[in-house]
Design a protein around this motif. Structure first.
Motif, PDB file in Angstrom:
ATOM      1  N   THR A 300       0.841  -1.201   0.000  1.00 52.71           N
ATOM      2  CA  THR A 300       0.000   0.000   0.000  1.00 52.71           C
ATOM      3  C   THR A 300       0.872   1.246   0.000  1.00 52.71           C
ATOM      4  O   THR A 300       1.835   1.333   0.767  1.00 52.71           O
ATOM      5  N   PHE A 301       0.536   2.195  -0.870  1.00 55.28           N
ATOM      6  CA  PHE A 301       1.169   3.516  -0.857  1.00 55.28           C
ATOM      7  C   PHE A 301       0.076   4.536  -0.582  1.00 55.28           C
ATOM      8  O   PHE A 301      -0.848   4.699  -1.380  1.00 55.28           O
ATOM      9  N   ARG A 302       0.185   5.228   0.560  1.00 56.33           N
ATOM     10  CA  ARG A 302      -0.805   6.241   0.933  1.00 56.33           C
ATOM     11  C   ARG A 302      -0.248   7.631   0.646  1.00 56.33           C
ATOM     12  O   ARG A 302       0.897   7.922   0.977  1.00 56.33           O
ATOM     13  N   LEU A 376      -2.980   5.368  11.971  1.00 59.33           N
ATOM     14  CA  LEU A 376      -1.694   5.704  11.389  1.00 59.33           C
ATOM     15  C   LEU A 376      -0.672   4.631  11.747  1.00 59.33           C
ATOM     16  O   LEU A 376      -0.544   4.254  12.913  1.00 59.33           O
ATOM     17  N   GLY A 377       0.030   4.124  10.739  1.00 56.27           N
ATOM     18  CA  GLY A 377       1.063   3.130  11.007  1.00 56.27           C
ATOM     19  C   GLY A 377       1.295   2.211   9.821  1.00 56.27           C
ATOM     20  O   GLY A 377       0.754   2.412   8.736  1.00 56.27           O
ATOM     21  N   ASN A 378       2.093   1.192  10.056  1.00 51.30           N
ATOM     22  CA  ASN A 378       2.440   0.199   9.033  1.00 51.30           C
ATOM     23  C   ASN A 378       2.014  -1.160   9.571  1.00 51.30           C
ATOM     24  O   ASN A 378       2.808  -1.904  10.141  1.00 51.30           O
ATOM     25  N   PHE A 379       0.743  -1.473   9.400  1.00 49.21           N
ATOM     26  CA  PHE A 379       0.137  -2.576  10.142  1.00 49.21           C
ATOM     27  C   PHE A 379       0.496  -3.956   9.609  1.00 49.21           C
ATOM     28  O   PHE A 379       0.476  -4.931  10.350  1.00 49.21           O
ATOM     29  N   ASP A 380       0.820  -4.049   8.334  1.00 50.47           N
ATOM     30  CA  ASP A 380       1.150  -5.353   7.768  1.00 50.47           C
ATOM     31  C   ASP A 380       2.596  -5.418   7.276  1.00 50.47           C
ATOM     32  O   ASP A 380       2.994  -6.374   6.620  1.00 50.47           O
ATOM     33  N   GLY A 381       3.370  -4.391   7.578  1.00 53.85           N
ATOM     34  CA  GLY A 381       4.768  -4.355   7.162  1.00 53.85           C
ATOM     35  C   GLY A 381       4.984  -3.997   5.710  1.00 53.85           C
ATOM     36  O   GLY A 381       6.124  -3.988   5.237  1.00 53.85           O
ATOM     37  N   ALA A 382       3.901  -3.687   4.980  1.00 56.39           N
ATOM     38  CA  ALA A 382       4.013  -3.454   3.539  1.00 56.39           C
ATOM     39  C   ALA A 382       3.431  -2.109   3.120  1.00 56.39           C
ATOM     40  O   ALA A 382       3.016  -1.931   1.983  1.00 56.39           O
ATOM     41  N   MET A 383       3.418  -1.148   4.053  1.00 51.50           N
ATOM     42  CA  MET A 383       2.801   0.143   3.771  1.00 51.50           C
ATOM     43  C   MET A 383       3.839   1.245   3.700  1.00 51.50           C
ATOM     44  O   MET A 383       4.854   1.216   4.402  1.00 51.50           O
TER      45      MET A 383
END
Length: 458
Positions: A300-302, A376-383
């Protein structure tokens, strides 16, 4: 009040600063863009300057006086949050004051701030209200300014409640603070405090007992670096993005000419990828490689976008508050790395183009159906989460002795995958990316040939 030997900065003094004139502004209701930020840290941004030809006593006196005058134009920043009996949260423009800190780090030189490869830890100590959650604005000032003496310079850092302002409003305040300090009598960019748009809602955000908390780990190991891109490098990157697999060059002048008449429509024959979208795609690909995902892993890219020009009727460009929404773009690691840079950039481009008035309103309706704080964060390690903007006037801050040497941020809201975009100090289109990653991912990024090819060497 000396710090421990483990700390680089010594707090010398603290006081409250009040507006030079009493506020006549009524309470401002938090919007659907403000309320989700109650669980985030205060924004921490500031500028590194050469030492002015003033004694520190005279400098502090000047900055305190000009801050007081600036708060007259920004009365919400001298207020506090309040929640009424119905659960609505407001900014009370009650002249309760902002905090002003004087700190010393006279063993630290400018080169010690901008010279190291990674952003040094002592930069985090240039800001007050470290890791303060915005909900605490019910009990704490909404603004704190810290002036830190260095051996050959000074750092002016602002910590501001993120439920009260976004980056647009922050830099308008900072620019005005600088203008007033150098003697400008009439400010150029008066903030707009209206509260009459679709962002003002009757929905109530339920606050958990004890108040909301940040949704990311505060203890995860991280590395932080500033990667600089010259205007020439960015133009080469944009050219590569737009010309790959196109069978010839795009007539950029023609594209821009047509878009200027209808900027929200795509030209059917070709999609022009912006410089910034090209830069984001470059980073997305490189970080995906560095994270060494299986091809099936969804990434994911936000990107944070402003609602001000997208809403109809448009919000005032200097609307005071948060007017941002976060656009996610999804793609598998396999798709990102098996396609070229243009493909990756097009995914971002499509979502940004699609975020029009109707989409902004849909985001509002979705939030109203389920009011919540922003996760806010990187919940699955792929953001990856891109914030701030290279269009913000971060270097338009001359307090009377010259523009900043560099812009830096504090510890606030940082996690693996948090990226912030700053303009480069050299005018004309250079960009700095503040990149925060897990240490092993940063190791991969700095050795990625495609990425480093466009980075300006330190």
């Amino acid at each position: 009040m000396p710090c421990s030997s483990m700390e680089a900065v010594t707090l010398v003094s603290k006081c409250s600063i009040f507006p030079s004139q009493k506020s006549c502004l009524s309470d401002l209701k938090l919007s659907v863009s403000d309320l989700p930020m109650l669980s985030t840290h205060y924004i921490q941004k500031g500028g590194l300057f050469t030492r002015p030809h003033l004694s520190i006593t005279d400098l502090l006196s000047l900055l305190k006086r000009s801050l007081s005058q600036t708060l007259t134009h920004f009365p919400p920043l001298a207020g506090r949050l309040l929640t009424d009996t119905d659960g609505y949260v407001y900014i009370s423009c009650n002249d309760a004051g902002a905090d002003f800190f004087h700190a010393a780090a006279t063993h630290i030189f400018i080169r010690d701030v901008i010279g190291p490869i990674d952003v040094p830890d002592h930069v985090k100590e240039f800001f007050a209200f470290d890791r303060t959650v915005s909900y605490q604005g019910h009990f704490k000032p909404l603004l704190a300014v810290q002036v830190t003496e260095l051996a050959d310079g000074v750092f002016i850092g602002c910590s501001v409640n993120h439920a009260v302002i976004d980056g647009t409003s922050l830099w308008n305040f900072f620019n005005t603070f600088a203008e007033v300090t150098r003697g400008v009598k009439r400010i150029k960019r008066q903030p707009d405090f209206s509260r009459d748009s679709v962002l003002i809602s009757s929905a109530v955000l339920k606050i958990p007992s004890g108040g909301p908390k940040v949704t990311f780990s505060l203890d995860a190991p991280l590395r932080e670096r500033i990667f600089s891109f010259t205007r020439e490098s960015i133009l080469r990157l944009k050219d590569k993005t737009n010309n790959s697999n196109m069978g010839g060059e795009i007539d950029i002048a023609e594209v821009m000419g047509k878009q200027s008449n209808d900027p929200l429509k795509m030209i059917e024959a070709v999609t022009e990828i912006s410089s910034f979208q090209s830069l984001c795609a470059l980073l997305w690909r490189a970080v995906t490689r560095a994270r060494k995902f299986h091809a099936s892993k969804l990434t994911t890219f936000r990107m944070a976008v402003s609602c001000r020009p997208r809403l109809h009727p448009k919000l005032h460009p200097l609307y005071f508050g948060n007017a941002i929404q976060s656009i996610p773009t999804y793609a598998s690691a396999g798709d990102i790395l098996s396609h070229d840079l243009r493909w990756c950039a097009k995914q971002l481009n499509k979502n940004v183009k699609a975020h029009d008035n109707a989409m902004v309103r849909k985001y509002v309706e979705d939030w109203e159906s389920d009011p919540r704080c922003f996760p806010l964060g990187n919940f699955d390690g792929a953001m990856l989460t891109m914030g701030s903007s290279p269009r913000f006037p971060m270097y338009d801050n001359d307090f009377g002795w010259g523009r900043p040497i560099a812009v830096r941020s504090g510890r606030a809201n940082k996690f693996d995958g948090k990226i912030s975009a700053f303009p480069g100090r050299k005018v004309g289109g250079s960009v700095d990316l503040e990149v925060v990653l897990a240490p092993e991912t940063m190791d991969g990024l700095v050795s990625d040939p495609e990425f480093i090819h466009f980075v300006t060497p330190n």
